[in-house]
Design a protein around this motif. Structure first.
Motif, mmCIF file in Angstrom:
data_model
loop_
_atom_site.group_PDB
_atom_site.id
_atom_site.type_symbol
_atom_site.label_atom_id
_atom_site.label_comp_id
_atom_site.label_asym_id
_atom_site.label_seq_id
_atom_site.Cartn_x
_atom_site.Cartn_y
_atom_site.Cartn_z
ATOM 1 N N MET A 18 42.986 41.048 47.197
ATOM 2 C CA MET A 18 43.258 39.805 46.482
ATOM 3 C C MET A 18 44.028 40.072 45.195
ATOM 4 N N GLU A 19 43.664 41.126 44.505
ATOM 5 C CA GLU A 19 44.315 41.428 43.234
ATOM 6 C C GLU A 19 45.780 41.804 43.438
ATOM 7 N N SER A 20 46.103 42.331 44.631
ATOM 8 C CA SER A 20 47.478 42.738 44.917
ATOM 9 C C SER A 20 48.384 41.556 45.268
ATOM 10 N N GLN A 21 47.793 40.390 45.512
ATOM 11 C CA GLN A 21 48.570 39.225 45.904
ATOM 12 C C GLN A 21 49.052 38.429 44.688
ATOM 13 N N SER A 22 50.103 37.687 44.892
ATOM 14 C CA SER A 22 50.579 36.789 43.843
ATOM 15 C C SER A 22 49.576 35.649 43.670
ATOM 16 N N LEU A 23 49.702 34.918 42.568
ATOM 17 C CA LEU A 23 48.827 33.769 42.337
ATOM 18 C C LEU A 23 48.918 32.797 43.512
ATOM 19 N N TRP A 24 50.128 32.511 43.956
ATOM 20 C CA TRP A 24 50.286 31.545 45.040
ATOM 21 C C TRP A 24 49.749 32.106 46.350
ATOM 22 N N GLY A 25 49.843 33.418 46.515
ATOM 23 C CA GLY A 25 49.275 34.030 47.713
ATOM 24 C C GLY A 25 47.764 33.894 47.736
ATOM 25 N N ARG A 26 47.128 34.111 46.576
ATOM 26 C CA ARG A 26 45.674 33.978 46.497
ATOM 27 C C ARG A 26 45.256 32.527 46.741
ATOM 28 N N LEU A 27 45.977 31.601 46.105
ATOM 29 C CA LEU A 27 45.626 30.185 46.267
ATOM 30 C C LEU A 27 45.828 29.729 47.713
ATOM 31 N N SER A 28 46.835 30.281 48.385
ATOM 32 C CA SER A 28 47.072 29.934 49.790
ATOM 33 C C SER A 28 45.896 30.353 50.658
ATOM 34 N N VAL A 29 45.384 31.568 50.419
ATOM 35 C CA VAL A 29 44.225 32.041 51.172
ATOM 36 C C VAL A 29 43.023 31.140 50.912
ATOM 37 N N ILE A 30 42.812 30.784 49.655
ATOM 38 C CA ILE A 30 41.675 29.932 49.307
ATOM 39 C C ILE A 30 41.772 28.593 50.021
ATOM 40 N N ARG A 31 42.964 28.003 50.024
ATOM 41 C CA ARG A 31 43.138 26.714 50.697
ATOM 42 C C ARG A 31 42.828 26.818 52.187
ATOM 43 N N LYS A 32 43.325 27.880 52.809
ATOM 44 C CA LYS A 32 43.127 28.024 54.254
ATOM 45 C C LYS A 32 41.662 28.257 54.598
ATOM 46 N N VAL A 33 40.998 29.122 53.816
ATOM 47 C CA VAL A 33 39.581 29.391 54.088
ATOM 48 C C VAL A 33 38.743 28.152 53.778
ATOM 49 N N SER A 34 39.077 27.447 52.707
ATOM 50 C CA SER A 34 38.348 26.213 52.372
ATOM 51 C C SER A 34 38.467 25.193 53.502
ATOM 52 N N LYS A 35 39.655 25.097 54.082
ATOM 53 C CA LYS A 35 39.857 24.157 55.189
ATOM 54 C C LYS A 35 39.020 24.555 56.404
ATOM 55 N N LEU A 36 38.978 25.858 56.708
ATOM 56 C CA LEU A 36 38.171 26.339 57.836
ATOM 57 C C LEU A 36 36.693 26.038 57.616
ATOM 58 N N LEU A 37 36.237 26.210 56.378
ATOM 59 C CA LEU A 37 34.835 25.898 56.056
ATOM 60 C C LEU A 37 34.598 24.394 56.105
ATOM 61 N N GLY A 38 35.518 23.639 55.520
ATOM 62 C CA GLY A 38 35.352 22.190 55.472
ATOM 63 C C GLY A 38 35.333 21.550 56.844
ATOM 64 N N GLU A 39 36.099 22.121 57.782
ATOM 65 C CA GLU A 39 36.149 21.577 59.136
ATOM 66 C C GLU A 39 35.046 22.142 60.033
ATOM 67 N N GLY A 40 34.240 23.053 59.472
ATOM 68 C CA GLY A 40 33.130 23.609 60.235
ATOM 69 C C GLY A 40 33.538 24.640 61.269
ATOM 70 N N ILE A 41 34.768 25.138 61.196
ATOM 71 C CA ILE A 41 35.220 26.161 62.150
ATOM 72 C C ILE A 41 34.486 27.462 61.884
ATOM 73 N N ILE A 42 34.319 27.806 60.626
ATOM 74 C CA ILE A 42 33.440 28.909 60.237
ATOM 75 C C ILE A 42 32.447 28.381 59.211
ATOM 76 N N GLN A 43 31.271 28.959 59.180
ATOM 77 C CA GLN A 43 30.230 28.578 58.227
ATOM 78 C C GLN A 43 29.393 29.796 57.881
ATOM 79 N N SER A 44 29.041 29.907 56.608
ATOM 80 C CA SER A 44 28.064 30.929 56.228
ATOM 81 C C SER A 44 26.682 30.461 56.662
ATOM 82 N N ASP A 45 25.887 31.410 57.111
ATOM 83 C CA ASP A 45 24.531 31.106 57.561
ATOM 84 C C ASP A 45 23.620 31.105 56.340
ATOM 85 N N VAL A 46 23.347 29.933 55.819
ATOM 86 C CA VAL A 46 22.637 29.790 54.544
ATOM 87 C C VAL A 46 21.132 29.799 54.769
ATOM 88 N N GLY A 47 20.451 30.643 54.020
ATOM 89 C CA GLY A 47 18.999 30.708 54.088
ATOM 90 C C GLY A 47 18.349 30.153 52.843
#
Length: 335
Positions: free
Chosen positions: A276-305
């Protein structure tokens, strides 16, 4: 402020205590985060035991990931942009099991406010790692096979879900028969039972070839090392790449130069914080957006205890290592 702390290495339930410590000041390039929540990951407990790759100076506060609110900044324009925002925090030196933590601004990224607190706290170590390894680093294409060990883990299950979503196929390695059936039901394309403690890595490639009907396997990810990581490396086809992202076995992967020369295989280390540190600001934000979308749509989820307060830290670390605990234990510091 209060923080979970340890002044000697040992069993977490024996050495962790809640102490009053000074509130840290952000150094140049860092931000001060009022922590809201942080999960209890294996890497945190390995650090407390003194068996992790990184050994902190003692006394130390554990906690590599979490979520919080940026309270102040010493990081220029980007720090001002982060001020007041809810951020997912990846703290490479630990320190997140506290009311406040400082973190390099590059490792604090704003996340959607509608993402549930526990999912936000667990954003990096499993969801972002699974996404970045499979999509950004390896770039596994539709129809190709990705071989993974520890496939029954939370991250392993996310890899299976990402395979179903993006169209790549997963060859999943587990240690027990009951895990194999469970992963098949989740959508794992093929499952092999292999235990590095007593199974021979030399016999693994034949099992892998049979499981994928002779198709080439060019990609593998391994958090275990030892005989298991060695087995995965031996099973790779021409031009294969193995990402090693953990050392759960506490033993090195055995690399035969002939295997590398014959197949042109590569073994690479992967650590999300450094990537993450090696990526540009926009590269990091792009990853965050994509992972947030995957979580928001329920495609992936952390198993919360179960959640715990700081004062319940000893019960929390015990719970985190129970079999069948029903999700990852986590610490909650505030709203």
């Amino acid at each position: 402020m209060k923080a979970v702390s340890f002044d000697r290495f040992g069993e977490p339930a024996d050495v962790l205590e809640v102490r009053d410590v000074p509130t840290p000041e952000p150094s140049e390039g860092s931000v001060l985060v009022r922590m809201l929540a942080s999960p209890i990951n294996p890497s945190d407990l390995m650090t407390v035991r003194g068996t992790y790759a990184l050994k902190p100076e003692l006394p130390a506060t554990p906690g590599y990931e979490g979520v919080g609110i940026v309270e102040s900044s010493n990081a220029g324009l980007y720090g001002k942009f982060l001020s007041g925002k809810r951020v997912a925090v990846l703290n490479g030196s630990g320190g997140n099991w506290a009311e406040y933590a400082t973190v390099p601004a590059k490792r604090a990224v704003p996340i959607p406010t509608d993402l549930p607190l526990a999912q936000a706290a667990m954003f990096f170590v499993n969801p972002a790692t699974a996404y970045v390894m499979s999509r950004q680093v390896l770039g596994v294409s539709q129809g190709e096979w990705l071989l993974q060990s520890a496939a029954g883990s939370s991250l392993g299950r996310m890899i299976i879900a990402l395979g179903k979503h993006y169209g790549f196929r997963t060859l999943n390695v587990v240690r027990r028969d009951e895990q194999a059936e469970e992963l098949r039901e989740l959508g794992g394309d093929a499952v092999i039972v292999f235990d590095g403690a007593h199974d021979d890595p030399d016999g693994f490639p034949e099992q892998a070839v049979a499981a994928v009907d002779g198709k080439p396997v060019r990609f593998a990810i391994d958090p275990v090392g030892g005989a298991t990581g060695t087995a995965l490396l031996k099973a790779l086809g021409d031009g294969g790449r193995l990402l090693a992202y953990g050392t759960l076995a506490g033993e090195p992967i055995s690399v035969n130069a002939r295997d590398l020369l014959t197949h042109g295989s590569k073994v690479e280390g992967f650590w999300l914080a450094r990537w993450m540190e090696s990526q540009s600001l926009w590269g990091r934000l792009s990853v965050i957006r994509k992972v947030s979308k995957l979580l928001g749509e329920g495609i992936i989820q952390s198993d919360v205890g179960q959640s715990f307060s700081m004062t319940e830290i000893r019960e929390a670390v015990k719970k985190s290592e129970e079999r069948g605990r029903g999700g990852k234990a986590w610490l909650k510091f505030g709203e």
